[in-house]
Design a protein around this motif. Structure first.
Motif, PDB file in Angstrom:
ATOM      1  N   ALA A 167     -32.251 -36.505  15.247  1.00 53.68           N
ATOM      2  CA  ALA A 167     -32.687 -37.817  14.778  1.00 53.68           C
ATOM      3  C   ALA A 167     -34.051 -37.728  14.105  1.00 53.68           C
ATOM      4  N   GLU A 214     -33.740 -36.241  10.578  1.00 54.19           N
ATOM      5  CA  GLU A 214     -33.231 -37.239   9.643  1.00 54.19           C
ATOM      6  C   GLU A 214     -34.281 -38.298   9.342  1.00 54.19           C
ATOM      7  N   ARG A 215     -35.100 -38.638  10.319  1.00 58.40           N
ATOM      8  CA  ARG A 215     -36.178 -39.593  10.061  1.00 58.40           C
ATOM      9  C   ARG A 215     -37.114 -39.058   8.983  1.00 58.40           C
ATOM     10  N   LEU A 273     -30.851 -45.557  10.289  1.00 53.40           N
ATOM     11  CA  LEU A 273     -31.216 -44.596  11.337  1.00 53.40           C
ATOM     12  C   LEU A 273     -31.201 -45.245  12.710  1.00 53.40           C
ATOM     13  N   HIS A 286     -28.717 -43.610  15.477  1.00 53.06           N
ATOM     14  CA  HIS A 286     -29.281 -42.843  16.594  1.00 53.06           C
ATOM     15  C   HIS A 286     -29.845 -43.711  17.719  1.00 53.06           C
TER      16      HIS A 286
END
Length: 407
Positions: free
Chosen positions: A212, A215-216, A264, A268
């Motif tokens: 996560a 991806e952030r 996001l 997540h």
């Protein structure tokens, strides 16, 4: 940490401007593996270098106990790796396969000497960079050591958020070690990837699960930075801070980042308020005049940045998967397609592809997703005389946001 050795592949912006500082503050002696001879010579001659902290007022700090080895000296590189207590890379994704041979040789020496675990922090702009480098090393390593590789060597993915601009040519000519960085200094890493004890290094931020966080970084920070740069290029700006002070550009950039933040949070379970705070902090950092970050640096290599899993197409797909409107992100992707800087090889190739194949075909080729073509073409005018995405920007939940429109 006194008396312990760190080995870092790449004495470039992130190597000298980030990892070198982190190791120095931890008491390590740092050996850089570097391909540029004059940088190697300068590091060995001085044994230290200064970092400029780009803020108002500016600051400086010394990075101590440094030396360097030429990357072409495979035998010496291998010996250096064999004796390391921690290692890291920041060489660029395309260079990782090139360092795998000397890295594998050094690890083999280490295994033969029963030196135990070694963790390698992989600081590259690639989701899955740790597993990717592991497989590159495995290919170069004799099969008898593959099990030992998996048991004793950690390939620890990192998420690099610190912004380090390109060194101006005049500064580089005057001093090959000159480097300037922003004050932000955090090194998030994949906690679960370590094989040995996690070292007590300042600024190191072990996180689990790490997917996560990666991806952030890609779908908020990298996405926003690139969106501001591509839109800034279309308006003729030289520096990112100029784009970040343009109300229209920053509204479009904020809209893209907030769409990704919403997606996001849904994917997540991340706290949306925290993600929005992160967006606000990044907008503030993009506007750092002292950093002098250039639009052409941030916008470089548009073909990679428009790839199917990268900041634009990957974020669009994430929005589709989580039922978030991807239009604000599509506007940034459209601006990237218009990036035609003659000094950028990737931009020249991209424009040639567009001339020969047309926008629809190129978008589908880059995104590997036919649905993305219509998302971009439905909302964006590709006329080179306009800046796509500078119309009033909707927020991802479909409500007008006065603060966002004001930049």
């Amino acid at each position: 940490m006194e008396g312990r050795n760190a080995v870092h592949f790449g004495a470039g912006n992130i190597g000298r401007g980030f990892l070198g500082q982190v190791y120095s503050e931890s008491g390590y002696s740092t050996q850089f593996i570097e391909a540029v001879p004059n940088v190697v010579d300068a590091l060995n001659a001085r044994g230290r270098y200064q970092i400029e902290i780009a803020e108002e007022p500016p600051g400086q700090m010394w990075v101590e106990r440094v030396s360097a080895v030429l990357a072409s000296d495979v035998e010496l590189v291998a010996q250096t790796v064999a004796n390391a207590d921690i290692a890291s890379t920041a060489v660029g994704v395309n260079v990782l396969p090139k360092i795998a041979e000397s890295l594998a040789l050094g690890l083999q020496r280490r295994f033969e000497q029963a030196r135990g675990t070694l963790d390698i922090i992989v600081c590259e702009n690639l989701i899955g960079a740790g597993p990717f480098l592991r497989e590159q090393v495995r290919t170069a390593l004799p099969a008898e050591w593959h099990t030992t590789l998996d048991e004793q060597i950690g390939f620890v993915e990192a998420s690099i958020g610190r912004m380090v601009p390109i060194v101006p040519p005049a500064k580089r000519e005057q001093d090959p070690l000159w480097i300037a960085v922003e004050a932000y200094c955090e090194l998030p890493v994949d906690k679960d990837a370590f094989r040995g004890p996690i070292p007590p290094i300042p600024h190191l931020k072990p996180i689990a699960p790490f997917a996560a966080y990666v991806e952030r970084k890609l779908f908020i920070h990298n996405l926003g930075h690139a969106t501001a740069a591509y839109l800034g290029y279309l308006k003729g700006y030289e520096f990112v801070w100029q784009a970040a002070e343009d109300p229209d550009i920053i509204a479009a950039t904020s809209a893209a980042m907030e769409a990704s933040a919403l997606a996001l949070s849904r994917r997540h379970g991340l706290d949306l308020a925290d993600l929005k705070d992160h967006v606000s902090d990044l907008i503030h950092r993009f506007a750092n005049r002292a950093l002098g970050d250039q639009v052409l640096r941030v916008a470089a290599d548009p073909i990679r940045k428009l790839g199917p899993n990268d900041r634009f197409m990957g974020a669009i797909q994430m929005c589709l998967d989580t039922r978030v409107d991807p239009t604000p992100i599509a506007r940034g992707a459209a601006a990237a397609l218009l990036f035609d800087a003659p000094t950028d090889p990737s931009a020249r190739t991209l424009q040639q592809m567009i001339r020969e194949q047309g926008y629809d075909s190129v978008i589908q080729t880059l995104s590997a997703n036919e649905g993305v073509v219509q998302i971009i073409r439905r909302r964006v005018d590709f006329s080179p005389h306009r800046c796509p995405g500078l119309q009033a920007a909707e927020n991802p939940e479909g409500k007008q946001n006065p603060e966002q429109r004001s930049g």
